[in-house]
Motif scaffolding. Structure first.
Motif, short mmCIF file in Angstrom:
data_model
loop_
_atom_site.label_atom_id
_atom_site.label_comp_id
_atom_site.label_asym_id
_atom_site.label_seq_id
_atom_site.Cartn_x
_atom_site.Cartn_y
_atom_site.Cartn_z
N ILE A 95 0.84 -1.20 0.00
CA ILE A 95 0.00 0.00 0.00
C ILE A 95 0.87 1.25 0.00
O ILE A 95 1.98 1.26 0.55
CB ILE A 95 -0.95 0.01 1.23
CG1 ILE A 95 -2.04 1.06 1.07
CG2 ILE A 95 -0.17 0.18 2.54
CD1 ILE A 95 -3.17 0.91 2.08
N THR A 96 0.38 2.29 -0.65
CA THR A 96 0.98 3.61 -0.59
C THR A 96 -0.13 4.64 -0.77
O THR A 96 -1.27 4.28 -1.08
CB THR A 96 2.08 3.78 -1.66
OG1 THR A 96 2.81 4.98 -1.42
CG2 THR A 96 1.50 3.81 -3.07
N GLY A 97 0.19 5.92 -0.57
CA GLY A 97 -0.84 6.94 -0.62
C GLY A 97 -0.49 8.09 -1.56
O GLY A 97 0.65 8.24 -2.01
N LEU A 98 -1.50 8.89 -1.83
CA LEU A 98 -1.36 10.07 -2.67
C LEU A 98 -2.39 11.10 -2.24
O LEU A 98 -3.56 10.76 -2.05
CB LEU A 98 -1.58 9.69 -4.15
CG LEU A 98 -1.63 10.83 -5.18
CD1 LEU A 98 -0.29 11.54 -5.27
CD2 LEU A 98 -2.05 10.29 -6.54
N ASP A 99 -1.97 12.36 -2.07
CA ASP A 99 -2.92 13.44 -1.82
C ASP A 99 -3.52 13.89 -3.13
O ASP A 99 -2.87 13.84 -4.18
CB ASP A 99 -2.23 14.62 -1.12
CG ASP A 99 -1.98 14.36 0.35
OD1 ASP A 99 -2.55 13.39 0.88
OD2 ASP A 99 -1.22 15.13 0.97
N ASP A 100 -4.76 14.37 -3.10
CA ASP A 100 -5.47 14.63 -4.36
C ASP A 100 -4.92 15.80 -5.15
O ASP A 100 -5.20 15.94 -6.35
CB ASP A 100 -6.98 14.83 -4.10
CG ASP A 100 -7.30 16.02 -3.22
OD1 ASP A 100 -6.37 16.69 -2.71
OD2 ASP A 100 -8.50 16.30 -3.03
N ASP A 101 -4.11 16.66 -4.53
CA ASP A 101 -3.52 17.78 -5.28
C ASP A 101 -2.07 17.49 -5.69
O ASP A 101 -1.41 18.36 -6.26
CB ASP A 101 -3.59 19.08 -4.49
CG ASP A 101 -2.98 18.98 -3.10
OD1 ASP A 101 -2.76 17.85 -2.62
OD2 ASP A 101 -2.73 20.02 -2.48
N ASP A 102 -1.61 16.29 -5.44
CA ASP A 102 -0.27 15.87 -5.86
C ASP A 102 -0.40 14.83 -6.97
O ASP A 102 -1.51 14.44 -7.36
CB ASP A 102 0.49 15.27 -4.68
CG ASP A 102 0.71 16.28 -3.55
OD1 ASP A 102 0.73 17.49 -3.84
OD2 ASP A 102 0.84 15.84 -2.40
N TYR A 103 0.73 14.34 -7.47
CA TYR A 103 0.66 13.30 -8.48
C TYR A 103 1.96 12.50 -8.53
O TYR A 103 3.00 12.95 -8.07
CB TYR A 103 0.31 13.87 -9.86
CG TYR A 103 1.22 14.97 -10.38
CD1 TYR A 103 2.28 14.68 -11.25
CD2 TYR A 103 1.00 16.30 -10.05
CE1 TYR A 103 3.09 15.69 -11.75
CE2 TYR A 103 1.80 17.32 -10.54
CZ TYR A 103 2.85 17.01 -11.39
OH TYR A 103 3.64 18.01 -11.89
N PHE A 104 1.82 11.28 -9.08
CA PHE A 104 2.96 10.38 -9.26
C PHE A 104 3.62 10.64 -10.60
O PHE A 104 2.94 10.92 -11.59
CB PHE A 104 2.51 8.92 -9.26
CG PHE A 104 2.04 8.38 -7.94
CD1 PHE A 104 2.27 9.05 -6.75
CD2 PHE A 104 1.36 7.17 -7.89
CE1 PHE A 104 1.84 8.54 -5.54
CE2 PHE A 104 0.94 6.64 -6.69
CZ PHE A 104 1.16 7.32 -5.51
N LEU A 105 4.93 10.49 -10.68
CA LEU A 105 5.62 10.34 -11.95
C LEU A 105 5.52 8.87 -12.36
O LEU A 105 5.32 7.99 -11.51
CB LEU A 105 7.05 10.83 -11.83
CG LEU A 105 7.19 12.33 -11.53
CD1 LEU A 105 8.65 12.74 -11.42
CD2 LEU A 105 6.47 13.19 -12.55
N PRO A 106 5.64 8.56 -13.66
CA PRO A 106 5.20 7.26 -14.19
C PRO A 106 5.78 6.01 -13.55
O PRO A 106 5.11 4.99 -13.48
CB PRO A 106 5.58 7.35 -15.67
CG PRO A 106 5.51 8.81 -15.98
CD PRO A 106 6.02 9.50 -14.74
#
Length: 290
Positions: A89-100
């Protein structure tokens, strides 16, 4: 793909549909595809729930949880963690983003979780000028391994990690009544409560924090909240004596004035060169605080 482990990604969101669309796209377009994206909407009124319902029809990896009342990001994260079916599992805030390649990078290094409680990375900040910049000064000097006591000197992890889903569940997830430092509180408990007492830094920057917009970030806190968070953190994690002094000096980063003697305690206790540099910065900042 079915031979590779399922990775759960949790995303809390509230009334930021355009930013959420970018965040979701960044997850679905990852080079590693065996994922589930659990997006918990905190009763948005901007069309988010309708958007998520439609996305779930288009891609079965999208698993929305639509809350019937607004109750905050920590509860949203916990609902996602509770329902996560991934091995990791990992997380992400909705105003951030992952690089590919972010998830693939973690999965490739998952063997390290035999020794470490969780993994984390460097990250980038997207500024108002549209430029990417490193968010941590002296990145190369940061230690590869940290313990819970190191977090008292500075939360150098950031706000996301990668680990076994069950480990995050066993640690008690996020504490909803913490007014700030929710991430550090969880990381501290994970490091203390698991057999693996260290976390490991992976040095690629594959997470982008977006500070270019004018919408409030989920993690934004004022000085009063920081003081309350410090008190609760110490009470609940049984941090006292010199270790409480070490943690209190972190309040300088939020514009609060602290006793200069706290820095002497940190100097006597520190075992990692990186934190000497942190202390020098905090001490100088403390002198400039009113």
């Amino acid at each position: 793909m079915n031979n590779m482990p399922l990775v759960s990604v949790y995303v809390p969101t509230y009334n930021r549909i355009e930013l959420l669309k970018r965040a979701l796209t960044s997850v679905l377009s990852q080079s590693y595809q065996n994922i589930e994206v659990i997006i918990v909407d905190d009763k948005s009124s901007d069309g988010t729930q309708e958007f998520l319902t439609e996305m779930a029809k288009q891609d079965n990896r999208v698993k929305p949880i639509l809350k019937e009342q607004n109750s905050g990001a920590c509860i949203s994260r916990n609902l996602a963690i509770e329902s996560a079916e991934g091995e990791f599992i990992t997380g992400l805030d909705d105003d951030d983003y992952f690089l590919p390649g972010r998830i693939a990078y973690f999965v490739e290094n998952r063997h390290l979780l035999n020794k470490y409680s969780f993994l984390y990375t460097h990250f980038l900040t997207l500024t108002k000028s549209g430029q990417y910049k490193k968010t941590r000064y002296l990145d190369m000097a940061m230690p590869n391994e940290i313990t819970s006591r190191d977090l008292l000197f500075k939360n150098i992890i950031g706000n996301q990690c990668f680990t076994y889903t069950q480990r995050m569940k066993d640690a008690g997830k996020f504490t909803p009544d913490m007014p700030a430092w929710q991430d550090m509180d969880l990381f501290y408990r994970m490091l203390n409560n698991s057999e693996q007492k260290q976390a490991r830094l992976l040095r690629q920057s594959l997470y982008v924090q977006d500070t270019s917009h004018d919408l409030n970030r989920i993690t934004l806190s004022n000085k009063e909240k920081i003081h309350r968070a410090f008190t609760l953190f110490c009470e609940r994690n049984q941090v006292s004596g010199k270790y409480q002094d070490i943690l209190e000096a972190q309040l300088v980063s939020y514009g609060l004035k602290v006793r200069n003697s706290l820095f002497l305690t940190r100097l006597r206790t520190n075992t990692k060169p990186y934190f000497y540099l942190v202390d020098a910065f905090l001490f100088l900042k403390n002198q400039s605080n009113k």
